[in-house]
Design an enzyme around this catalytic site. Structure first.
Site, PDB file in Angstrom:
ATOM      1  N   GLY A 118       0.835  -1.189   0.000  1.00 29.00           N
ATOM      2  CA  GLY A 118       0.000   0.000   0.000  1.00 29.00           C
ATOM      3  C   GLY A 118       0.868   1.236   0.000  1.00 29.00           C
ATOM      4  O   GLY A 118       1.988   1.231  -0.497  1.00 29.00           O
ATOM      5  N   CYS A 119       0.356   2.301   0.580  1.00 28.82           N
ATOM      6  CA  CYS A 119       1.074   3.567   0.610  1.00 28.82           C
ATOM      7  C   CYS A 119       2.443   3.392   1.270  1.00 28.82           C
ATOM      8  O   CYS A 119       2.548   2.918   2.390  1.00 28.82           O
ATOM      9  CB  CYS A 119       0.259   4.601   1.379  1.00 28.82           C
ATOM     10  N   PHE A 120       3.492   3.778   0.554  1.00 27.54           N
ATOM     11  CA  PHE A 120       4.834   3.573   1.107  1.00 27.54           C
ATOM     12  C   PHE A 120       5.117   4.441   2.323  1.00 27.54           C
ATOM     13  O   PHE A 120       6.011   4.134   3.096  1.00 27.54           O
ATOM     14  CB  PHE A 120       5.930   3.715   0.062  1.00 27.54           C
TER      15      PHE A 120
END
Length: 183
Positions: free
Chosen positions: A15-17
């Site tokens: 997902g979002c890093f």
């Protein structure tokens, strides 16, 4: 042999890093955690290009670590505790291919360890649905723009709001409790 000669890479998408950096940064033996893009076809993509879904890239973190201090299995354990491993379509409220979870292996040993770790998690019964995270060969990794690097340090209030607002923090607490800090 110098320290740099023995350092290894691990690459994980979850997902979002922004949310994937801090847990690894806090582990002993971690030398560097870089936010970036991998798995796609376009060289040197921008954030906007990756978000368009047309590059095939996913947001990921690339970890440089000392295997004499921390093992790849320990990194895998931490990885599983940061994601919903049953959701192949993205993570939490971030949807689509650029947010899909994946383990990108750099050698055959990592592939075998990742596959075994995935099987163990699936057999554990911790999740009621199957583990869907693919284990894929590492492809070129492109460092994300500077404003994405170490986001949790540069923007702690926004990071905390995102971590909670996306549902990630609650999911981790519900499924792993206090185990996260013990790895």
């Amino acid at each position: 042999m110098t320290e740099n000669d023995r350092l290894e890479l691990a690459t994980f998408a979850g997902g979002c890093f922004w949310c994937m950096v801090k847990p690894f940064h806090e582990m002993p033996g971690i030398k560097k955690v870089i936010s970036g893009y991998t798995g796609g076809t376009l060289a040197n993509p921008t954030y906007e290009q990756v978000c368009s879904g047309l590059t095939g890239h996913t947001e990921a973190v690339q970890i440089t670590y000392d295997p004499e201090v921390i093992s790849y299995n320990q990194l895998l354990d931490m990885y599983w505790m940061q994601i919903d491993p049953t959701d192949a379509g993205g993570q939490f409220y971030d949807r689509g291919g650029s947010y899909r979870p994946a383990i990108f292996y750099h050698n055959e040993e990592q592939r075998l360890l990742a596959e075994e770790s995935k099987k163990q998690l699936d057999r554990s019964g911790r999740f009621s649905k199957p583990i869907t995270v693919p284990v894929e060969p590492a492809k070129p990794f492109y460092e994300a723009e500077d404003y994405h690097q170490d986001f949790y340090r540069k923007n702690p209030v926004r990071y905390q709001a995102y971590q909670h607002g996306s549902g990630r923090a609650q999911f981790i607490e519900r499924h792993w409790g206090d185990q996260v800090g013990k790895k």
